[in-house]
Scaffold this motif. Structure first.
Motif, mmCIF file in Angstrom:
data_model
loop_
_atom_site.group_PDB
_atom_site.id
_atom_site.type_symbol
_atom_site.label_atom_id
_atom_site.label_comp_id
_atom_site.label_asym_id
_atom_site.label_seq_id
_atom_site.Cartn_x
_atom_site.Cartn_y
_atom_site.Cartn_z
ATOM 1 N N CYS A 34 0.917 -0.738 0.360
ATOM 2 C CA CYS A 34 -0.343 0.355 0.188
ATOM 3 C C CYS A 34 0.729 1.247 0.421
ATOM 4 N N GLN A 35 0.542 2.081 -0.760
ATOM 5 C CA GLN A 35 1.685 3.334 -0.886
ATOM 6 C C GLN A 35 1.660 4.516 0.311
ATOM 7 N N VAL A 36 0.893 4.381 1.338
ATOM 8 C CA VAL A 36 0.529 5.251 2.308
ATOM 9 C C VAL A 36 1.176 4.083 3.509
ATOM 10 N N CYS A 37 0.289 3.033 3.796
ATOM 11 C CA CYS A 37 1.636 2.420 5.097
ATOM 12 C C CYS A 37 2.398 1.390 4.438
ATOM 13 N N LYS A 38 2.632 1.688 3.710
ATOM 14 C CA LYS A 38 4.018 0.484 3.283
ATOM 15 C C LYS A 38 3.653 -0.735 3.381
ATOM 16 N N GLU A 39 2.370 -0.932 4.098
ATOM 17 C CA GLU A 39 2.295 -2.818 4.236
ATOM 18 C C GLU A 39 2.292 -3.612 3.225
ATOM 19 N N ARG A 40 2.123 -4.662 2.779
ATOM 20 C CA ARG A 40 1.609 -5.760 1.666
ATOM 21 C C ARG A 40 0.350 -4.967 1.718
ATOM 22 N N ALA A 41 -0.158 -4.943 0.757
ATOM 23 C CA ALA A 41 -1.413 -4.246 0.397
ATOM 24 C C ALA A 41 -2.418 -5.719 0.514
ATOM 25 N N PHE A 42 -1.801 -6.657 -0.068
ATOM 26 C CA PHE A 42 -3.194 -7.792 -0.243
ATOM 27 C C PHE A 42 -2.804 -9.139 0.634
ATOM 28 N N PRO A 43 -3.641 -9.153 1.628
ATOM 29 C CA PRO A 43 -3.429 -10.126 2.369
ATOM 30 C C PRO A 43 -2.477 -11.334 1.822
ATOM 31 N N LYS A 44 -1.253 -12.367 2.921
ATOM 32 C CA LYS A 44 -0.809 -13.327 2.262
ATOM 33 C C LYS A 44 -1.282 -14.643 1.789
ATOM 34 N N ASP A 45 -2.901 -14.704 2.674
ATOM 35 C CA ASP A 45 -3.682 -15.529 2.373
ATOM 36 C C ASP A 45 -4.936 -15.604 1.509
ATOM 37 N N PRO A 46 -4.850 -16.146 0.699
ATOM 38 C CA PRO A 46 -6.189 -15.406 -0.491
ATOM 39 C C PRO A 46 -7.798 -15.400 -0.017
ATOM 40 N N LYS A 47 -7.646 -16.712 1.191
ATOM 41 C CA LYS A 47 -9.319 -16.722 2.291
ATOM 42 C C LYS A 47 -9.413 -15.559 2.817
ATOM 43 N N CYS A 48 -8.609 -14.629 3.296
ATOM 44 C CA CYS A 48 -8.200 -13.555 4.104
ATOM 45 C C CYS A 48 -8.919 -11.958 3.221
ATOM 46 N N VAL A 49 -8.730 -12.420 1.793
ATOM 47 C CA VAL A 49 -9.451 -11.031 0.872
ATOM 48 C C VAL A 49 -10.138 -10.424 1.014
ATOM 49 N N VAL A 50 -10.568 -9.293 0.530
ATOM 50 C CA VAL A 50 -11.686 -8.179 1.834
ATOM 51 C C VAL A 50 -12.288 -8.052 -0.100
ATOM 52 N N ASN A 51 -13.732 -8.356 -0.046
ATOM 53 C CA ASN A 51 -14.540 -7.448 -1.196
ATOM 54 C C ASN A 51 -14.941 -6.456 -0.580
ATOM 55 N N ASN A 52 -15.054 -5.900 0.086
ATOM 56 C CA ASN A 52 -16.474 -5.427 0.526
ATOM 57 C C ASN A 52 -15.348 -3.744 -0.125
ATOM 58 N N PRO A 53 -16.214 -3.099 -1.100
ATOM 59 C CA PRO A 53 -14.971 -1.666 -1.040
ATOM 60 C C PRO A 53 -15.138 -1.043 -0.081
ATOM 61 N N GLU A 54 -16.133 -0.755 1.205
ATOM 62 C CA GLU A 54 -16.416 0.360 1.697
ATOM 63 C C GLU A 54 -15.118 -0.071 3.164
ATOM 64 N N HIS A 55 -15.198 -1.844 3.143
ATOM 65 C CA HIS A 55 -13.619 -2.215 4.358
ATOM 66 C C HIS A 55 -12.964 -1.299 4.108
ATOM 67 N N GLY A 56 -11.839 -1.520 5.379
ATOM 68 C CA GLY A 56 -10.932 -0.460 5.763
ATOM 69 C C GLY A 56 -9.541 -1.118 4.739
ATOM 70 N N ARG A 57 -9.447 -2.326 5.076
ATOM 71 C CA ARG A 57 -8.202 -3.534 4.175
ATOM 72 C C ARG A 57 -8.816 -3.818 2.447
ATOM 73 N N HIS A 58 -9.864 -3.056 2.218
ATOM 74 C CA HIS A 58 -10.616 -3.458 0.636
ATOM 75 C C HIS A 58 -9.061 -2.861 -0.168
ATOM 76 N N VAL A 59 -8.951 -3.305 -1.313
ATOM 77 C CA VAL A 59 -7.661 -3.027 -2.338
ATOM 78 C C VAL A 59 -8.283 -2.060 -3.964
ATOM 79 N N GLU A 60 -7.652 -1.136 -3.261
ATOM 80 C CA GLU A 60 -7.770 -0.292 -4.489
ATOM 81 C C GLU A 60 -6.570 -0.500 -5.177
ATOM 82 N N TRP A 61 -7.468 -0.400 -7.062
ATOM 83 C CA TRP A 61 -5.645 0.532 -7.874
ATOM 84 C C TRP A 61 -6.472 1.663 -8.047
ATOM 85 N N VAL A 62 -5.726 2.435 -8.844
ATOM 86 C CA VAL A 62 -6.034 4.032 -9.085
ATOM 87 C C VAL A 62 -5.558 3.712 -10.655
ATOM 88 N N TYR A 63 -5.590 5.332 -11.338
ATOM 89 C CA TYR A 63 -5.333 5.227 -12.584
ATOM 90 C C TYR A 63 -3.545 4.563 -12.793
#
Length: 328
Positions: A233-262
């Motif tokens: 993540c370009q702000v917190c510098k932590e890995r944006a995707f969780p290491k475990d795909p089972k922990c992927v957040v698909n709720n776009p309002e969730h704080g850990r949801h991954v956003e991809w910008v232009y």
């Protein structure tokens, strides 16, 4: 009439009927030249010369093409030479022409052989899986990056490269938004390879379709499926995707949801939201990674409006602080 003369006469009379898409350019004892065309991009000239002991020895074959790769032509030539050994003592011209036409019919990848070789050598890795269906012109690739995977199907259309490669996702465990975005961008790259831009610049050369298979796979796998799962993540510098795909957040309002910008960088939704609402706003918010302006539909407001909202929020915070102090 000699054996060779009889065969040449038969070629002149029957070649175009027996070998689909053929055109006899020359048919003499010194040289036989025949053009075989399946599509504008799948065509070649077959140059034949009689050997000294013909037909007890194979006729000499040379292939030329403006659209097919030299390495492919060399391979077809070697196969022809082996096949012609079966024709010892028999007429060989129509036999080899029919074989070459059949090869073009049964090998949709003939028009993109170099692209396919590049993909096998430079893009697909040991942990990935690739399956090629030659007669149907379909490539199946399963890309594995850490614990993430995506199954891809790529189809080569009959008129390739005038028609772009057809891409489908057949399964994945990436965030849904990421899968949709990366596939959509790859499809757009394929479209741009075969369709002229709506606004043509005066100095641009005339538009010509270009091969799209390598472009699509290169972007999709190297720039997308390989890189982004481990990008921070370009702000917190932590890995944006969780290491475990089972922990992927698909709720776009969730704080850990991954956003991809232009610009292509990724952020946690919560990190990006806070960053976009914090000054400075002059000239629009810039990506911390590449300094390009951030464009995203969620934060599609002008710098002036962002400044006004922040000022209002700060004023509201001061009011609440004053009330809290008063009640103490």
């Amino acid at each position: 009439m000699s054996f060779i003369e009889k065969e040449l006469e038969n070629v002149r009379k029957n070649c175009t009927q027996e070998v689909e898409g053929s055109e006899v350019i020359s048919c003499f004892k010194a040289s036989v030249r025949v053009n075989i065309r399946k599509t504008p991009y799948k065509q070649l000239v077959v140059c034949l010369q009689f050997s000294d002991q013909y037909p007890e020895t194979p006729i000499l074959v040379e292939l030329k093409s403006k659209t097919l790769a030299e390495k492919l032509l060399d391979g077809i030539t070697k196969i022809c030479e082996e096949k012609l050994k079966e024709q010892k003592g028999k007429p060989q011209i129509l036999f080899v022409l029919k074989f070459i036409r059949q090869f073009l019919d049964e090998n949709p990848f003939s028009v993109c052989s170099e692209e396919l070789a590049y993909i096998k050598k430079h893009i697909v890795r040991d942990k990935d899986k690739i399956s090629i269906k030659s007669k149907s012109g379909v490539i199946f690739i399963t890309v594995n990056q850490d614990e993430y995977y995506m199954k891809l199907k790529l189809t080569i259309p009959n008129l390739y490269p005038a028609e772009c490669v057809i891409l489908e996702c057949q399964g994945h465990n990436y965030p849904d938004m990421f899968q949709k975005m990366v596939i959509a961008q790859a499809i757009e790259i394929a479209r741009q390879a075969v369709e002229p831009p709506l606004k043509k610049k005066p100095k641009d050369p005339p538009f010509e379709p270009s091969p799209s298979l390598q472009k699509v796979v290169d972007f999709l796998i190297k720039d997308g499926l390989r890189r982004l799962p481990t990008d921070p993540c370009q702000v917190c510098k932590e890995r944006a995707f969780p290491k475990d795909p089972k922990c992927v957040v698909n709720n776009p309002e969730h704080g850990r949801h991954v956003e991809w910008v232009y610009c292509g960088h990724i952020f946690h939704n919560g990190c990006l939201d806070e960053y976009m609402k914090t000054p400075p706003f002059t000239g629009g918010k810039k990506c911390p990674g590449c300094k390009q302006r951030i464009y995203h539909e969620k934060w599609n407001i002008s710098p002036a409006l962002a400044e006004a909202r922040w000022a209002h929020h700060q004023a509201r915070e001061r009011e609440l602080d004053e009330v809290t102090d008063f009640l103490k």
